[in-house]
Design an enzyme around this catalytic site. Structure first.
Site: not given
Ligand code: UD1
Ligand code: UDP
Length: 363
Positions: A207
């Site tokens: 992601h």
């Molecule tokens: C965010 C964090 C990242 C983290 C990740 C965990 C920041 C800058 N990034 O990235 O560090 O690793 O979360 O998963 O804070 N969206 C949905 N539904 C949701 C959430 C997001 O559809 O519930 C989609 C939307 O299109 C949104 C995009 O995902 O624009 C990105 O979401 P955002 O929270 O901005 O960043 P992540 O890529 O999720």
């Molecule tokens: N995780 C989960 N389901 C998924 C993918 C990830 O429960 O489908 C859990 C994973 O085991 C870890 C956390 O989500 O505990 C990591 O989150 P993510 O990868 O979104 O964020 P990051 O750690 O990169 O910030």
């Protein structure tokens, strides 16, 4: 009695806050916990699934900020969190990890003179194109107390001029959740649902914007996956950002044409733990997944050029392979052939007791 606000916003925050809230409830004469959910993530399988799986109480306050540009999202969290701090007057605010909600809430606290502690401080990828790196550096500069997961994080903070009285090495809070849910995860039926037997599959999560927002990089990763999936099925719980980008970049047909690559919805904590802990190999760009596979001894290939968690490569099972398709395939085949060394050590203080060490430091 200390009133402590813990902030959750995005998926990886829940596993960091759950053990803290659980420990505060156990130590009810010392702490009153409040949980504030910013709403940065909002899909059921990015939020509620974790509240359920980790036994977190329903958040006391939901700020409902949703998605947006970095500036819009950070500003919305700040605007909505400020009145909460003003009315609740907490003794401490705990922010975790490196997402936009982390920095936004820390900034609100420091401007109001409310004490804020950063859990998972000091990690550095040294890649400032990564949004999380900016969040980490800035949060660590302004927070009153910095709780680090590893000694390399202490060194990073000292190198940035942070006095040692603000730094506390407490271990890895995510591993508290991992150890507390490991036995429950054995009851998950996810492998039956997906018709998988033990260790005959790989798991992937992806992601990071540097991987999924960039057409050439994403396409190159798909080339590598095509070769790997010809040898072993790859289960790919797909993050909503990634699902959106697959559509935006016109990659849907290409990805659906790769035999053996199975896109599924993101999984809850318990099902995901069950799934990756029985996998032969994990491919990821997640921060948390690098740590969890290190503790459980599962071979992990990180599809990034760097990591802010170097201890997972030094002591654990993590290998940084970058995004060159040839290198990804070579590393995956080496791991599947068993030629990758998976002897590993669990890093110091990744022992399931980090939450209590943090609470001891607050009181
Ligand atoms: C965010 C964090 C990242 C983290 C990740 C965990 C920041 C800058 N990034 O990235 O560090 O690793 O979360 O998963 O804070 N969206 C949905 N539904 C949701 C959430 C997001 O559809 O519930 C989609 C939307 O299109 C949104 C995009 O995902 O624009 C990105 O979401 P955002 O929270 O901005 O960043 P992540 O890529 O999720
Ligand atoms: N995780 C989960 N389901 C998924 C993918 C990830 O429960 O489908 C859990 C994973 O085991 C870890 C956390 O989500 O505990 C990591 O989150 P993510 O990868 O979104 O964020 P990051 O750690 O990169 O910030």
């Amino acid at each position: 009695m200390l009133k402590v606000i813990s902030v959750v916003g995005a998926r990886p925050n829940f596993m960091k806050v759950a053990p803290l809230v659980e420990a505060m409830k156990r130590r009810e004469l010392e702490f009153t916990p409040l949980v504030v959910h910013t709403g940065q993530h909002y899909d059921w399988n990015m939020t509620d699934a974790f509240i359920r799986d980790l036994g977190l109480p329903k958040p006391d306050l939901f700020l409902n900020v949703g998605s947006g540009s970095h500036a819009a999202q950070t500003a919305a969290v700040m605007e909505r969190f400020e009145p909460v701090v003003l009315s609740e007057k907490p003794d401490w605010v705990l922010v975790v990890g490196d997402v936009n909600s982390t920095l936004a809430c820390a900034l609100v606290c420091v401007k109001l003179g409310a004490k804020v502690a950063h859990v998972e401080a000091g990690l550095r990828s040294r890649d400032r194109t990564m949004p999380e790196e900016i969040n980490r550096v800035l949060t660590d500069q302004i927070a009153d107390l910095l709780f680090t997961p590893s000694r390399d994080a202490d060194e990073n903070l000292r190198a940035e001029g942070i006095p040692h009285e603000r730094i506390r090495f407490v271990g890895n809070i995510m591993i508290d959740s991992l150890f507390s849910q490991l036995s429950r995860s054995k009851e998950s039926r996810i492998r039956e649902t997906l018709e998988l037997s033990s260790r005959d599959y790989a798991v992937m999560t992806l992601h990071r914007p540097s991987n999924v927002d960039e057409q050439d990089t994403f396409a190159g990763i798909l080339d590598a996956l095509e070769e790997i999936a010809a040898r072993i099925p790859i289960i790919f719980p797909t993050h909503p950002r990634t699902r959106q980008r697959i559509t935006d970049l016109g990659l849907r047909e290409r990805i659906e044409g790769i035999r053996g690559l199975r896109l599924i919805q993101p999984l809850g904590y318990i099902d995901f733990l069950n799934l990756y802990s029985h996998a032969q190999l994990v491919l990821t760009d997640s921060g948390g997944v690098q740590e969890e596979t290190t503790v459980l001894g599962i071979p992990c290939l990180t599809l990034r050029e760097n990591t802010e968690r170097p201890i997972t490569t030094e002591l654990g099972t993590n290998t940084i392979v970058g995004t060159d398709p040839l290198k990804i395939v070579a590393a995956a085949f080496a791991a599947l052939d068993g030629s990758k060394d998976v002897t590993h050590q669990v890093p110091p203080l990744w022992d399931g007791h980090t939450a209590d060490r943090i609470l001891d430091a607050l009181s």
